[in-house]
Design a protein around this motif. Structure first.
Motif: not given
Ligand SMILES: [Zn+2]
Length: 136
Positions: A36, A49-51, A53-54, A56
């Motif tokens: 990320c 997307a990052c699981p 911190c969300a 993209p």
């Protein structure tokens, strides 16, 4: 050298836009995971997307493939017709030194244990490459 048996009738993976870089990397003897750009955490499988911190996106990063067995299961009986040619086998969840956790067969099958150190083995099937691990 550890020789992994190959099940002749095992279904080949069907890469999509997210998994294709992983499968292409294995064919080239490389292990590709994602990092990320916002929080720097590493993940597998690749996703949009990052699981954590969300944020993209994500950047591909190559890791060596050495790691530690987090958990495993050992099969002594063929659970499917395709697996008859490879029993007994062990499949482990491996915490990679380069980040992320992934699954793969481990040999020697009877020696596999939680905490074992492992190294990658690239097993070529007719149309794809499987990531396996050998105990070091
Ligand atoms: Zn993140």
């Amino acid at each position: 050298m550890v020789e992994f048996p190959i099940a002749p009738d095992v279904a080949a993976p069907e890469p999509d836009e997210w998994s294709a870089p992983f499968w292409e990397g294995l064919a080239e003897r490389r292990i590709v995971i994602q990092v990320c750009a916002a929080c720097a955490r590493r993940r597998f499988p690749r996703m949009p997307a990052c699981p954590y911190c969300a944020a993209p996106g994500g950047d591909d990063v190559e890791v060596p493939g050495t790691g530690t067995v987090y958990s495993f299961v050992r099969a002594h009986r063929a659970l499917t017709p395709a697996s008859a040619a490879i029993v007994p086998y062990a499949v482990a969840a491996v915490d990679l030194d380069g980040g992320a956790r992934m699954f793969g067969r481990v040999m020697p099958t009877e020696q596999c244990a939680i905490g074992d150190r492992v190294a990658p083995v690239f097993v070529d099937h007719p149309t794809w490459t499987e990531l396996c691990f050998r105990i070091t």
